[in-house]
Design an enzyme around this catalytic site. Structure first.
Site, PDB file in Angstrom:
ATOM      1  N   ALA A  98      -0.120  -7.769   3.001  1.00 32.90           N
ATOM      2  CA  ALA A  98      -0.473  -8.056   1.865  1.00 32.90           C
ATOM      3  C   ALA A  98      -1.499  -9.452   2.504  1.00 32.90           C
ATOM      4  O   ALA A  98      -2.422  -9.714   1.105  1.00 32.90           O
ATOM      5  CB  ALA A  98       0.883  -9.329   1.660  1.00 32.90           C
ATOM      6  N   GLU A 143      -4.904 -16.190  10.859  1.00 29.54           N
ATOM      7  CA  GLU A 143      -3.972 -14.842  10.781  1.00 29.54           C
ATOM      8  C   GLU A 143      -3.473 -15.698  12.240  1.00 29.54           C
ATOM      9  O   GLU A 143      -4.674 -15.969  12.748  1.00 29.54           O
ATOM     10  CB  GLU A 143      -4.678 -13.696  10.741  1.00 29.54           C
ATOM     11  CG  GLU A 143      -3.852 -12.148  11.853  1.00 29.54           C
ATOM     12  CD  GLU A 143      -2.163 -12.189  11.550  1.00 29.54           C
ATOM     13  OE1 GLU A 143      -1.777 -12.381  12.206  1.00 29.54           O
ATOM     14  OE2 GLU A 143      -1.936 -11.962  10.077  1.00 29.54           O
ATOM     15  N   ALA A 144      -2.108 -15.209  12.571  1.00 26.54           N
ATOM     16  CA  ALA A 144      -1.781 -16.263  14.036  1.00 26.54           C
ATOM     17  C   ALA A 144      -1.890 -14.351  14.961  1.00 26.54           C
ATOM     18  O   ALA A 144      -2.371 -15.463  16.050  1.00 26.54           O
ATOM     19  CB  ALA A 144      -0.395 -15.996  13.886  1.00 26.54           C
ATOM     20  N   TRP A 195       5.268 -10.880  17.517  1.00 28.33           N
ATOM     21  CA  TRP A 195       5.575 -11.442  17.323  1.00 28.33           C
ATOM     22  C   TRP A 195       6.852 -11.317  19.233  1.00 28.33           C
ATOM     23  O   TRP A 195       7.283 -10.921  19.098  1.00 28.33           O
ATOM     24  CB  TRP A 195       6.031 -12.225  16.496  1.00 28.33           C
ATOM     25  CG  TRP A 195       5.158 -12.471  15.106  1.00 28.33           C
ATOM     26  CD1 TRP A 195       5.374 -12.050  13.902  1.00 28.33           C
ATOM     27  CD2 TRP A 195       4.832 -14.241  15.273  1.00 28.33           C
ATOM     28  NE1 TRP A 195       4.142 -12.702  13.432  1.00 28.33           N
ATOM     29  CE2 TRP A 195       4.093 -13.655  14.062  1.00 28.33           C
ATOM     30  CE3 TRP A 195       4.421 -15.333  15.326  1.00 28.33           C
ATOM     31  CZ2 TRP A 195       3.367 -14.867  13.562  1.00 28.33           C
ATOM     32  CZ3 TRP A 195       3.660 -16.355  15.526  1.00 28.33           C
ATOM     33  CH2 TRP A 195       2.923 -16.311  13.600  1.00 28.33           C
ATOM     34  N   GLY A 207       2.134  -5.041   9.936  1.00 25.05           N
ATOM     35  CA  GLY A 207       2.484  -3.636   9.721  1.00 25.05           C
ATOM     36  C   GLY A 207       2.242  -2.811   9.752  1.00 25.05           C
ATOM     37  O   GLY A 207       2.585  -1.934  10.509  1.00 25.05           O
ATOM     38  N   VAL A 252       0.157 -21.092  11.577  1.00 24.95           N
ATOM     39  CA  VAL A 252      -0.195 -21.869  10.729  1.00 24.95           C
ATOM     40  C   VAL A 252       1.104 -22.891  10.876  1.00 24.95           C
ATOM     41  O   VAL A 252       2.393 -22.122  11.143  1.00 24.95           O
ATOM     42  CB  VAL A 252      -0.328 -21.437   8.768  1.00 24.95           C
ATOM     43  CG1 VAL A 252       0.343 -22.565   8.243  1.00 24.95           C
ATOM     44  CG2 VAL A 252      -1.533 -20.660   8.717  1.00 24.95           C
ATOM     45  N   HIS A 303      11.348  -3.223   7.867  1.00 24.47           N
ATOM     46  CA  HIS A 303      11.340  -2.789   6.040  1.00 24.47           C
ATOM     47  C   HIS A 303      11.549  -4.154   5.701  1.00 24.47           C
ATOM     48  O   HIS A 303      12.544  -3.645   4.949  1.00 24.47           O
ATOM     49  CB  HIS A 303      11.834  -1.670   5.187  1.00 24.47           C
ATOM     50  CG  HIS A 303      11.453  -0.722   5.608  1.00 24.47           C
ATOM     51  ND1 HIS A 303      11.964   0.516   5.488  1.00 24.47           N
ATOM     52  CD2 HIS A 303      10.342  -0.154   6.591  1.00 24.47           C
ATOM     53  CE1 HIS A 303      11.420   1.580   5.913  1.00 24.47           C
ATOM     54  NE2 HIS A 303      10.267   1.001   6.662  1.00 24.47           N
ATOM     55  N   ALA A 326       6.092  -9.299   0.873  1.00 29.48           N
ATOM     56  CA  ALA A 326       7.143  -8.304   0.586  1.00 29.48           C
ATOM     57  C   ALA A 326       8.758  -9.146   0.443  1.00 29.48           C
ATOM     58  O   ALA A 326       9.479  -9.103   0.464  1.00 29.48           O
ATOM     59  CB  ALA A 326       7.460  -7.568   1.781  1.00 29.48           C
ATOM     60  N   THR A 336       8.177   0.075   2.642  1.00 27.68           N
ATOM     61  CA  THR A 336       7.563  -0.971   2.533  1.00 27.68           C
ATOM     62  C   THR A 336       6.546  -1.210   2.385  1.00 27.68           C
ATOM     63  O   THR A 336       6.178  -2.029   1.414  1.00 27.68           O
ATOM     64  CB  THR A 336       8.661  -2.214   3.049  1.00 27.68           C
ATOM     65  OG1 THR A 336       8.443  -2.357   4.230  1.00 27.68           O
ATOM     66  CG2 THR A 336      10.077  -1.866   2.531  1.00 27.68           C
TER      67      THR A 336
END
Length: 563
Positions: A15, A35-36, A64, A91, A225, A497, A531, A542
């Site tokens: 996204a 972005e982490a 993660w 993903g 963040v 998903h 999502a 998804t």
């Protein structure tokens, strides 16, 4: 360090990649994407990310660390490791690239749940917009979108897929050549988002070299963040921590949250936005009480059955997707939608040599009725997230999973499959075996040794492997109603998903988190666009639905910006 921008995008997954690309098309707007995880340079894509298999699924550097979930309630199921992308593209950089839209009823149900403007007829133009379908044309498909869609021809199918087609046909399942436009039950040719020889993730297709070169777009990776900045009922940016431990403050005219259905609600909660009692229990000040934050968690329950492939059944070709077909069918239970059951069919499981000796047939519940939640851990709310999917809290879900598993077991036991694979079993310690699947030279050697032993003496190899893998024969429980129900409850797993935890709905709905344009209800300057805003999980992978959501929200943001 402090930065300023017009749009701050938190999360560079599928996204976030879409949002950064689309919003930066407006040259007058300054965009910062945080972005982490690590960056993926489109000109120097690592081999494991480019691989169609995909190898990146097995690289822990892209996920993660320490994230765990409960498949059922927290009280009656252990916390097990769970993959979520922590890399640019999210993903879409590490998962299987299956490009399934779902069913039209999925989106009509979104609108019925209060997401006005999200019916099937409303979202179809965006599904067309995002794709270039190399196999089908016409009103249902796009020809100039960022994501290439391809299907394997029957000649390219594995022996397993070809045999399963015949078994499916004998059981009354028709062949569905285009499952994204023909929504009948049947044996489906699987659409996949890929180029001919490499992955086509959202991160690579949207944030390509041309997009990354725009002077108004800044991509900051390795920036986690920690909290939103909220002043006088207005979100004004966020605070992030860099890899080197330094703090980064970004002030923004508008903040867009796209961290996914686990981390988006977690960030809202850490910022004091969510159920008041839960926030107080974590010692957090309540900035905005919104009961729906973290609730309505959904995923697709799955219980894979495994079988050892014969010499004739093994697929030795490299550089291919692990699956080319999929079975979609309907349980026909009362108050359940069409196409609510599916079956994943994979001709090899894992990247190493041993993985090519194993087939997987996985019954999956595509429209679950059960709902879970995402919370912070009161003992350490700034670091720990507690996730419980609450599978089978609605009894219809267990009944449908039993139907799906029996159907899969019957197909696996069909004599027509004996030339391809042996008897089916279920791994009951799959989570513990994951360490042997991580990308490493040691695991590659282990896989080669096990593969060689299987070729020389399958019986001895199975006995050796059984010391590491708990393999329960499917035939030992599938025909006993109580045993089957208990086995599914105790051994269920799931896909990746994850949806629903910041769901969109009417502004007067106390459980809704955002309105149908993704705007946070009760706060200015904040949009959620991933999502997490989906009211119901779609009946498919998804990835496409997430890209579609981000496209629509980006369009809303640009329209408001011009106004």
């Amino acid at each position: 360090m402090m930065l300023e921008c017009d749009y701050l995008i938190i999360g560079g997954g599928a996204a976030g990649s879409v949002l950064a690309a689309r919003l930066s098309e407006s040259s007058s707007a300054r965009i910062i994407l945080l972005e982490a995880g690590r960056d993926v340079d489109p000109d120097r894509v690592p081999q494991d990310i480019a691989d169609i298999f995909p190898l990146s699924t097995f690289n822990p550097d892209y996920t993660w660390p320490g994230l765990k979930v409960h498949w059922r309630q927290r009280e009656n199921s252990p916390a097990v490791p769970f993959q979520q992308g922590r890399v640019l593209g999210g993903g879409s950089t590490i998962m299987g690239m299956w490009a399934v839209r779902g069913m039209p009823q999925d989106y009509d149900d979104w609108e019925k749940a209060g997401a006005a403007g999200w019916s099937w007829s409303s979202v179809l133009p965006y599904f067309r917009k995002i794709e270039t379908d190399h196999d089908f044309r016409g009103d249902m498909h796009g020809q100039d979108g960022p994501l290439p869609i391809r299907r394997q021809t029957r000649e390219e199918w594995s022996s397993l897929a070809q045999a399963m087609e015949g078994i499916a046909a004998a059981r009354g399942h028709e062949l569905i050549a285009d499952m994204n436009a023909d929504f009948r039950d049947g044996y489906c040719v699987l659409p996949i988002s890929r180029h001919e020889t490499r992955r086509a993730s959202a991160g690579l297709c949207y944030l390509d070299g041309a997009a990354r070169a725009r002077p108004n777009l800044t991509v900051v990776t390795d920036a986690h963040v920690r909290k939103l900045i909220v002043e006088a009922n207005q979100v004004r940016g966020a605070v992030a921590r860099r890899k080197d431990g330094t703090e980064l403050v970004v002030q923004a005219r508008h903040t867009v949250l796209a961290a996914g259905a686990i981390f988006s609600p977690a960030l809202l909660l850490r910022s004091g936005i969510g159920p008041g009692e839960q926030l107080k229990a974590c010692g957090l000040d309540v900035v905005l009480e919104r009961e729906g934050v973290g609730r309505n968690l959904q995923n697709h329950p799955l219980l894979p059955a495994i079988a050892w492939l014969t010499r004739e059944g093994r697929d030795a070709r490299r550089g291919r997707p692990p699956a080319s077909t999929y079975l979609r069918w309907s349980s026909r239970l009362a108050d359940t939608p069409e196409g609510d059951l599916g079956m994943y069919i994979r001709s090899y499981l894992v990247w190493h040599a041993l993985g090519r000796h194993m087939a997987m047939v996985g019954p999956v519940l595509m429209r679950p009725a059960s709902r879970g939640d995402v919370r912070l851990d009161p003992k350490d709310p700034q670091r720990e997230i507690s996730v419980a999917f609450n599978f089978f809290s609605d009894p219809r879900d267990l009944e449908r999973m039993m139907i799906g598993f029996r159907h899969s077991a019957e197909m696996l036991a069909d004599p027509a499959l004996r030339s391809v694979c042996g008897d089916a079993f279920v791994l009951t310690n799959a989570a513990k075996l994951n360490r042997y699947n991580a990308l490493s030279r040691a695991n590659a050697i282990r896989g080669q040794l096990a593969s060689a032993l299987l070729r020389l003496s399958p019986g001895i190899a199975h006995r050796v492997i059984s010391h590491f893998a708990d393999m329960t024969p499917v035939k030992s429980f599938v025909n006993d109603e109580r045993k089957l129900a208990d086995f599914i409850v105790e051994n269920v797993t799931a896909t990746n998903h994850v949806t629903g935890t910041c769901r969109m709905g009417r502004v007067d709905d106390p459980e809704a988190v955002v309105d149908p344009q993704g705007r946070m209800i009760g706060l200015e300057g904040l949009t959620v666009a991933d999502a997490s805003i989906m009211p119901n999980v779609p009946s498919g992978n998804t990835h496409l639905a997430t890209v579609m959501v981000a496209e629509r929200i980006a369009e809303h943001l640009l329209r408001r910006g011009r106004a």
